[in-house]
Design an enzyme around this catalytic site. Structure first.
Site, short mmCIF file in Angstrom:
data_model
loop_
_atom_site.label_atom_id
_atom_site.label_comp_id
_atom_site.label_asym_id
_atom_site.label_seq_id
_atom_site.Cartn_x
_atom_site.Cartn_y
_atom_site.Cartn_z
N GLU A 37 -7.03 -13.99 7.03
CA GLU A 37 -7.22 -12.75 6.28
C GLU A 37 -6.56 -12.87 4.91
O GLU A 37 -5.34 -13.01 4.81
CB GLU A 37 -6.61 -11.56 7.05
CG GLU A 37 -6.64 -10.24 6.29
CD GLU A 37 -5.85 -9.14 6.98
OE1 GLU A 37 -5.41 -8.21 6.28
OE2 GLU A 37 -5.68 -9.20 8.22
N ARG A 41 -4.88 -7.98 -2.67
CA ARG A 41 -3.71 -7.45 -3.37
C ARG A 41 -3.44 -8.17 -4.69
O ARG A 41 -2.49 -7.82 -5.39
CB ARG A 41 -2.47 -7.55 -2.47
CG ARG A 41 -2.58 -6.76 -1.18
CD ARG A 41 -1.31 -6.84 -0.37
NE ARG A 41 -1.47 -6.20 0.93
CZ ARG A 41 -0.48 -6.04 1.81
NH1 ARG A 41 0.73 -6.47 1.51
NH2 ARG A 41 -0.71 -5.47 2.98
N THR A 65 -6.73 -5.53 3.31
CA THR A 65 -6.43 -4.47 2.36
C THR A 65 -7.71 -3.92 1.73
O THR A 65 -7.79 -3.62 0.54
CB THR A 65 -5.45 -4.93 1.26
OG1 THR A 65 -4.43 -5.77 1.84
CG2 THR A 65 -4.73 -3.74 0.63
N LYS A 125 -7.20 -2.46 13.98
CA LYS A 125 -5.92 -2.97 13.50
C LYS A 125 -4.87 -1.88 13.69
O LYS A 125 -5.11 -0.72 13.34
CB LYS A 125 -6.04 -3.34 12.03
CG LYS A 125 -4.71 -3.70 11.36
CD LYS A 125 -4.93 -4.04 9.90
CE LYS A 125 -3.60 -4.32 9.21
NZ LYS A 125 -3.79 -4.79 7.82
#
Length: 206
Positions: A37, A41, A65, A125
């Site tokens: 993953e 960011r 994200t 998640k």
């Protein structure tokens, strides 16, 4: 196969230097962790996903994200094979459902879990895992919501990952400890591969 069943640990990676993306992915895959993953960011995150998708085909590369419909579209266009969000809103889940790839929407409360379950989603998640209640909270959720499985992420370490993986409603965990900043800065990919191998050994390969 479910995302939760491919490997016991999903490396959660922040890439600042684009040149580290491909060798980093190769080290993780060589260590036995193919699901990676890359968090959105940093300014180079999407290009990092694009390069890994093109040059490390054995990796199951995804975007983390993910917060907006624009993130969904850009991530899929870059080659993401899955999406992960820190939380879940109706609009974001709509976009991820339309994205055409598997996804793990973020939850931190029983109500959020139930809202996604009402939409037919059973894999999520759990974030931020340690701050949101950790092992006791996830264990408690298993009673009233036994058909939901989680990838807890946030504050989990190699030492605590086995306790999470022992829970029947946890399929895998997300970890940031696999790509230390100093190892990336020095190009110590052998160390990253070793960390990946340790994490991969937490659960025997299927």
């Amino acid at each position: 196969m479910s995302l939760l069943d491919i490997a016991p640990v999903v490396p959660v990676v922040v890439i600042d230097d684009l040149e580290t993306a491909v060798p980093l992915a190769r080290a993780l895959v060589s260590g036995g962790l193919p699901v990676i993953e890359v968090t959105l960011r940093t300014p180079v995150a999407l290009e990092a996903i694009r390069r890994i998708a093109a040059e490390v085909p054995e990796a199951v590369i995804g975007a983390g994200t993910v917060r907006t419909a624009r993130d969904v579209a850009a991530s899929v266009e870059a080659g993401s094979k899955f999406l992960v969000s820190p939380g879940s809103t109706a609009a974001l889940v709509d976009a991820m459902e339309d994205g055409g790839v598997p996804f793990l929407a973020g939850v931190a409360t029983a109500s959020e879990v139930m809202a996604l379950a009402e939409r037919g989603l059973t894999e999520m998640k759990f974030f931020p895992a340690e701050a949101a209640g950790g092992l006791p909270y996830l264990k408690s959720l298993g009673g009233p919501l036994p058909d939901v499985r989680f990838c807890p992420t946030g504050g989990i370490r190699l030492a605590t990952a086995p306790d999470y993986l022992a829970l029947p409603n946890v399929g895998c965990v997300g970890g940031t400890w696999l790509t230390p900043a100093d190892a990336l800065a020095s190009g110590d990919y052998a160390r990253i591969e070793k960390l990946a191998a340790e994490a991969a050994a937490l659960r025997p390969a299927a």
